[in-house]
Design a protein around this motif. Structure first.
Motif, mmCIF file in Angstrom:
data_model
loop_
_atom_site.group_PDB
_atom_site.id
_atom_site.type_symbol
_atom_site.label_atom_id
_atom_site.label_comp_id
_atom_site.label_asym_id
_atom_site.label_seq_id
_atom_site.Cartn_x
_atom_site.Cartn_y
_atom_site.Cartn_z
ATOM 1 N N LYS A 179 0.844 -1.186 0.000
ATOM 2 C CA LYS A 179 0.000 0.000 0.000
ATOM 3 C C LYS A 179 0.884 1.241 0.000
ATOM 4 O O LYS A 179 1.758 1.385 0.844
ATOM 5 C CB LYS A 179 -0.915 0.001 1.233
ATOM 6 N N VAL A 180 0.665 2.113 -0.955
ATOM 7 C CA VAL A 180 1.441 3.340 -1.073
ATOM 8 C C VAL A 180 0.542 4.511 -0.681
ATOM 9 O O VAL A 180 -0.492 4.729 -1.326
ATOM 10 C CB VAL A 180 1.967 3.546 -2.516
ATOM 11 N N PRO A 181 0.891 5.250 0.373
ATOM 12 C CA PRO A 181 0.050 6.370 0.803
ATOM 13 C C PRO A 181 -0.202 7.347 -0.333
ATOM 14 O O PRO A 181 0.711 7.759 -1.046
ATOM 15 C CB PRO A 181 0.899 7.027 1.920
ATOM 16 N N GLY A 182 -1.467 7.696 -0.517
ATOM 17 C CA GLY A 182 -1.837 8.662 -1.532
ATOM 18 C C GLY A 182 -2.113 8.076 -2.896
ATOM 19 O O GLY A 182 -2.613 8.786 -3.770
ATOM 20 N N LEU A 183 -1.790 6.798 -3.097
ATOM 21 C CA LEU A 183 -2.023 6.168 -4.398
ATOM 22 C C LEU A 183 -3.188 5.186 -4.263
ATOM 23 O O LEU A 183 -3.020 4.079 -3.748
ATOM 24 C CB LEU A 183 -0.761 5.448 -4.891
ATOM 25 N N TYR A 184 -4.348 5.613 -4.719
ATOM 26 C CA TYR A 184 -5.553 4.788 -4.610
ATOM 27 C C TYR A 184 -5.388 3.500 -5.407
ATOM 28 O O TYR A 184 -4.913 3.505 -6.545
ATOM 29 C CB TYR A 184 -6.764 5.557 -5.120
ATOM 30 N N GLY A 185 -5.795 2.386 -4.812
ATOM 31 C CA GLY A 185 -5.737 1.097 -5.494
ATOM 32 C C GLY A 185 -4.473 0.313 -5.250
ATOM 33 O O GLY A 185 -4.365 -0.834 -5.698
ATOM 34 N N SER A 186 -3.505 0.900 -4.561
ATOM 35 C CA SER A 186 -2.278 0.161 -4.285
ATOM 36 C C SER A 186 -2.541 -0.903 -3.221
ATOM 37 O O SER A 186 -3.479 -0.798 -2.433
ATOM 38 C CB SER A 186 -1.178 1.118 -3.794
ATOM 39 N N GLY A 187 -1.700 -1.927 -3.209
ATOM 40 C CA GLY A 187 -1.874 -3.019 -2.253
ATOM 41 C C GLY A 187 -3.005 -3.947 -2.638
ATOM 42 O O GLY A 187 -3.836 -4.318 -1.805
ATOM 43 N N VAL A 188 -3.046 -4.353 -3.933
ATOM 44 C CA VAL A 188 -4.143 -5.192 -4.415
ATOM 45 C C VAL A 188 -4.214 -6.508 -3.650
ATOM 46 O O VAL A 188 -5.288 -6.950 -3.235
ATOM 47 C CB VAL A 188 -3.987 -5.470 -5.929
ATOM 48 N N VAL A 189 -3.058 -7.166 -3.467
ATOM 49 C CA VAL A 189 -3.052 -8.470 -2.802
ATOM 50 C C VAL A 189 -3.544 -8.363 -1.351
ATOM 51 O O VAL A 189 -4.446 -9.112 -0.944
ATOM 52 C CB VAL A 189 -1.660 -9.123 -2.878
ATOM 53 N N PRO A 190 -2.990 -7.466 -0.517
ATOM 54 C CA PRO A 190 -3.513 -7.356 0.859
ATOM 55 C C PRO A 190 -4.984 -6.930 0.906
ATOM 56 O O PRO A 190 -5.753 -7.436 1.726
ATOM 57 C CB PRO A 190 -2.613 -6.278 1.494
ATOM 58 N N ASN A 191 -5.367 -6.016 0.003
ATOM 59 C CA ASN A 191 -6.741 -5.522 0.021
ATOM 60 C C ASN A 191 -7.752 -6.592 -0.379
ATOM 61 O O ASN A 191 -8.899 -6.575 0.066
ATOM 62 C CB ASN A 191 -6.879 -4.325 -0.929
ATOM 63 N N ARG A 192 -7.317 -7.522 -1.229
ATOM 64 C CA ARG A 192 -8.218 -8.579 -1.710
ATOM 65 C C ARG A 192 -7.970 -9.892 -0.976
ATOM 66 O O ARG A 192 -8.317 -10.958 -1.487
ATOM 67 C CB ARG A 192 -7.989 -8.801 -3.207
ATOM 68 N N PHE A 193 -7.405 -9.823 0.217
ATOM 69 C CA PHE A 193 -6.999 -11.026 0.945
ATOM 70 C C PHE A 193 -8.179 -11.948 1.230
ATOM 71 O O PHE A 193 -8.093 -13.167 1.030
ATOM 72 C CB PHE A 193 -6.311 -10.622 2.250
ATOM 73 N N GLU A 194 -9.288 -11.395 1.694
ATOM 74 C CA GLU A 194 -10.448 -12.228 2.011
ATOM 75 C C GLU A 194 -11.015 -12.891 0.756
ATOM 76 O O GLU A 194 -11.456 -14.048 0.803
ATOM 77 C CB GLU A 194 -11.525 -11.384 2.709
ATOM 78 N N GLU A 195 -10.996 -12.183 -0.365
ATOM 79 C CA GLU A 195 -11.453 -12.774 -1.614
ATOM 80 C C GLU A 195 -10.522 -13.904 -2.037
ATOM 81 O O GLU A 195 -10.962 -14.924 -2.582
ATOM 82 C CB GLU A 195 -11.512 -11.713 -2.716
ATOM 83 N N PHE A 196 -9.238 -13.723 -1.788
ATOM 84 C CA PHE A 196 -8.251 -14.757 -2.118
ATOM 85 C C PHE A 196 -8.544 -16.031 -1.323
ATOM 86 O O PHE A 196 -8.549 -17.138 -1.873
ATOM 87 C CB PHE A 196 -6.855 -14.227 -1.788
ATOM 88 N N LYS A 197 -8.795 -15.889 -0.028
ATOM 89 C CA LYS A 197 -9.097 -17.054 0.808
ATOM 90 C C LYS A 197 -10.403 -17.714 0.374
ATOM 91 O O LYS A 197 -10.499 -18.948 0.328
ATOM 92 C CB LYS A 197 -9.177 -16.642 2.290
ATOM 93 N N ALA A 198 -11.411 -16.887 0.085
ATOM 94 C CA ALA A 198 -12.693 -17.444 -0.356
ATOM 95 C C ALA A 198 -12.526 -18.216 -1.659
ATOM 96 O O ALA A 198 -13.166 -19.250 -1.866
ATOM 97 C CB ALA A 198 -13.716 -16.328 -0.517
ATOM 98 N N GLY A 199 -11.657 -17.729 -2.537
ATOM 99 C CA GLY A 199 -11.412 -18.411 -3.806
ATOM 100 C C GLY A 199 -10.765 -19.771 -3.613
ATOM 101 O O GLY A 199 -11.104 -20.744 -4.294
ATOM 102 N N ILE A 200 -9.824 -19.863 -2.655
ATOM 103 C CA ILE A 200 -9.166 -21.140 -2.367
ATOM 104 C C ILE A 200 -10.187 -22.135 -1.815
ATOM 105 O O ILE A 200 -10.209 -23.311 -2.212
ATOM 106 C CB ILE A 200 -8.011 -20.948 -1.363
#
Length: 232
Positions: free
Chosen positions: A50-71
């Protein structure tokens, strides 16, 4: 040497040479190459951090719950269907159940497609489109599938996993009960995952390949810079 670092150093060298020797064409090539390389490096970095001020950064951490649900969905819908469980019942007297042949035959392409779709639909999708779109991620497909199969095989070979399966095969209402128990096991194992762990697993797996995005960003940026300088 790290491909990203090497590309940035070469581009910086062009900038310095062009500036010190007052060579506008070389300077322009260096600036465009450096901007292309840095932009692509930042795009790769923003997938995991996650980069402060850059919207959308940190895709993997932000989508972590979706990643687990997918597994979990993959495990329950691909491996532990009624047909597969019926097959497991034929070896219920064994001390362990080897799921390796099943895992090896399962097509994990949809899981890779889901990851690509997540990146494409994120705020990085526009940037990705500038550098080849989803085709730029295609070299990651086989490494991703191989790593996923290896991780799933390791999970299925754990003593706890096999012991629960064998014990449950001896109970009434076997299929429904096994499916519920396996879902619980998967939930427990996924709860042990942390965003940092998932980030490092994926990062280590694809960093080598995503490094080429930085290289080609520098090369294409340099070409565009040369054209711009010559036109000017």
């Amino acid at each position: 040497m790290n491909k990203s670092l090497f590309t940035n150093l070469i581009a910086t060298l062009f900038v310095l040479v062009g500036y010190l020797m007052v060579q506008p064409i070389i300077l322009t090539i260096g600036l465009f190459a450096l901007s292309g390389a840095i932009t692509n490096w930042l795009a790769v970095y923003m997938l995991f951090e996650k980069v402060p001020g850059l919207y959308g950064s940190g895709v993997v951490p932000n989508r972590f719950e979706e990643f687990k649900a997918g597994i979990k969905h993959l495990m329950m819908e691909q491996f532990f269907t009624q047909e597969n469980i019926d097959r497991f019942l034929t070896v219920s007297d064994s001390k362990s159940i080897d799921l390796t042949p099943v895992i090896e035959k399962v097509d994990l392409t949809p899981s890779f497609d889901a990851l690509v779709s997540t990146v494409e639909k994120s705020s990085l999708g526009g940037m990705l489109a500038m550098f080849g779109g989803v085709e730029a991620l295609m070299p990651l497909k086989e490494p991703f599938i191989d790593k996923m199969k290896q991780s799933l095989i390791e999970m299925s070979q754990s003593d706890q996993f096999n012991q629960i399966l064998v014990n449950e095969l001896e109970q009434p209402n076997v299929i429904a009960d096994i499916q519920a128990k396996v879902a619980n096991i998967v939930d427990q194992r996924l709860d042990e995952l942390t965003p940092d762990l998932v980030k490092h697993i994926i990062q280590d797996m694809i960093k080598k390949h995503l490094g080429w995005l930085v290289v080609w960003g520098g090369v294409l940026g340099g070409v565009i810079g040369a054209i711009a300088a010559l036109i000017h």
